[in-house]
Design an enzyme around this catalytic site. Sequence first.
Site, PDB file in Angstrom:
ATOM      1  N   HIS A  12       0.832  -1.224   0.000  1.00 60.52           N
ATOM      2  CA  HIS A  12       0.000   0.000   0.000  1.00 60.52           C
ATOM      3  C   HIS A  12       0.867   1.274   0.000  1.00 60.52           C
ATOM      4  O   HIS A  12       0.516   2.268   0.635  1.00 60.52           O
ATOM      5  CB  HIS A  12      -0.980  -0.027   1.178  1.00 60.52           C
ATOM      6  N   HIS A  59      -1.078   4.863   9.662  1.00 63.15           N
ATOM      7  CA  HIS A  59       0.319   5.299   9.823  1.00 63.15           C
ATOM      8  C   HIS A  59       0.342   6.626  10.572  1.00 63.15           C
ATOM      9  O   HIS A  59       0.677   7.668  10.004  1.00 63.15           O
ATOM     10  CB  HIS A  59       0.995   5.454   8.459  1.00 63.15           C
ATOM     11  N   HIS A 193      10.427  -3.960   3.540  1.00 64.27           N
ATOM     12  CA  HIS A 193      10.859  -2.569   3.437  1.00 64.27           C
ATOM     13  C   HIS A 193      11.276  -2.041   4.796  1.00 64.27           C
ATOM     14  O   HIS A 193      10.752  -2.442   5.828  1.00 64.27           O
ATOM     15  CB  HIS A 193       9.818  -1.655   2.777  1.00 64.27           C
ATOM     16  N   GLU A 240       4.429  -5.294   8.605  1.00 67.61           N
ATOM     17  CA  GLU A 240       3.080  -5.103   8.040  1.00 67.61           C
ATOM     18  C   GLU A 240       2.522  -6.393   7.461  1.00 67.61           C
ATOM     19  O   GLU A 240       1.303  -6.563   7.364  1.00 67.61           O
ATOM     20  CB  GLU A 240       3.109  -4.024   6.941  1.00 67.61           C
TER      21      GLU A 240
HETATM   22  C1  DHB Z   1       6.198   3.553   2.396  1.00 67.21           C
HETATM   23  C2  DHB Z   1       5.243   3.730   3.385  1.00 67.21           C
HETATM   24  C3  DHB Z   1       4.406   2.661   3.746  1.00 67.21           C
HETATM   25  O1  DHB Z   1       3.423   2.790   4.651  1.00 67.21           O
HETATM   26  C4  DHB Z   1       4.557   1.434   3.175  1.00 67.21           C
HETATM   27  O2  DHB Z   1       3.758   0.441   3.597  1.00 67.21           O
HETATM   28  C5  DHB Z   1       5.514   1.268   2.183  1.00 67.21           C
HETATM   29  C6  DHB Z   1       6.331   2.335   1.809  1.00 67.21           C
HETATM   30  C7  DHB Z   1       7.052   4.710   1.981  1.00 67.21           C
HETATM   31  O3  DHB Z   1       6.977   5.763   2.622  1.00 67.21           O
HETATM   32  O4  DHB Z   1       7.771   4.566   0.995  1.00 67.21           O
HETATM   33 FE    FE Z   2       2.572   0.967   5.325  1.00 67.31          FE
END
Ligand code: DHB
Ligand code: FE
Length: 280
Positions: A12, A59, A193, A240
């Site tokens: 997302h 978030h 990530h 996540e």
């Molecule tokens: C980013 C933010 C998110 O909430 C995520 O799930 C993936 C990437 C970002 O800031 O790049």
């Molecule tokens: Fe996220």
Amino acid sequence: MARITAGIATSHVPAIGAAIDRGKAREEYWRPVFEGYEWTRKWIAAERPDVVLLVYNDHASAFSLEMIPTFALGCAETFEPADEGFGPRPVPAVQGHPDLAWHIAQSLIMDEFDITIMNRLDVDHGLTVPMSLMFGQPQEWPVRVVPLAVNVVQYPPPTGNRCWMLGEAIRKAILGYAEDLNVQIWGTGGMSHQLQGLRAGLINTPFDTAYLDKLTSDPQALRRIPHIEYLREAGSEGIEMVMWLIMRGALGGRVAELHRHYHVPASNTAVGHLVLQAVS
Ligand code: DHB
Ligand code: FE
């Protein structure tokens, strides 16, 4: 009776929403990200789900460190797009299904899952970006949504096993709802990530690929992955992915993988996407 017909997992990433909103989706960088969703967009237009139970995380938009519900169920009539610092995304408000949501809340609490009931919840990119990926830019979203916000932002998040068990309890609740509804369950977030610290930018494709494989071939193994392994292998925000296990737990015993998409990078993230059909 209501039926759970399919599950969708998708990242997302907020920059995906910005690319759509600013008309950049056909640019070279973004094209391969969006191409992987074209199959799903055609498929979902034919499936015409009535309701999506959409598992996502906030978030620090609707919640802050002042209040951190582990599981929060959206029971309101509508959910407005949240202002994440650049104004709300130019997307329609999300229409809820309060009757189904309250039924799920009651069923979960009778099953000893003490979730938080949200009668107001502004929804951020965690929810609106998957909606845009599936449905594009309509005037109104073509489906009602029951949001389920999960804390994966502030330690301690729920375990994968707890998420799975919540999925099973959600399944029981939905199958016990009297109206004939075609319900899908979506799990969002991930894949690997890390947005902070020395390892910012971490991507682990072998871990992601194995995770995608196991959602169909060996989902029980995913229940036992401890927090520390998500952190080590998938980065600090990779946690996540526990939300995908709520989706998978709700689909029941067997699933068929209808579609898969995996692409690196989108912003700082590996984008992963699966469409799973419930095989009863
Ligand atoms: C980013 C933010 C998110 O909430 C995520 O799930 C993936 C990437 C970002 O800031 O790049
Ligand atoms: Fe996220």
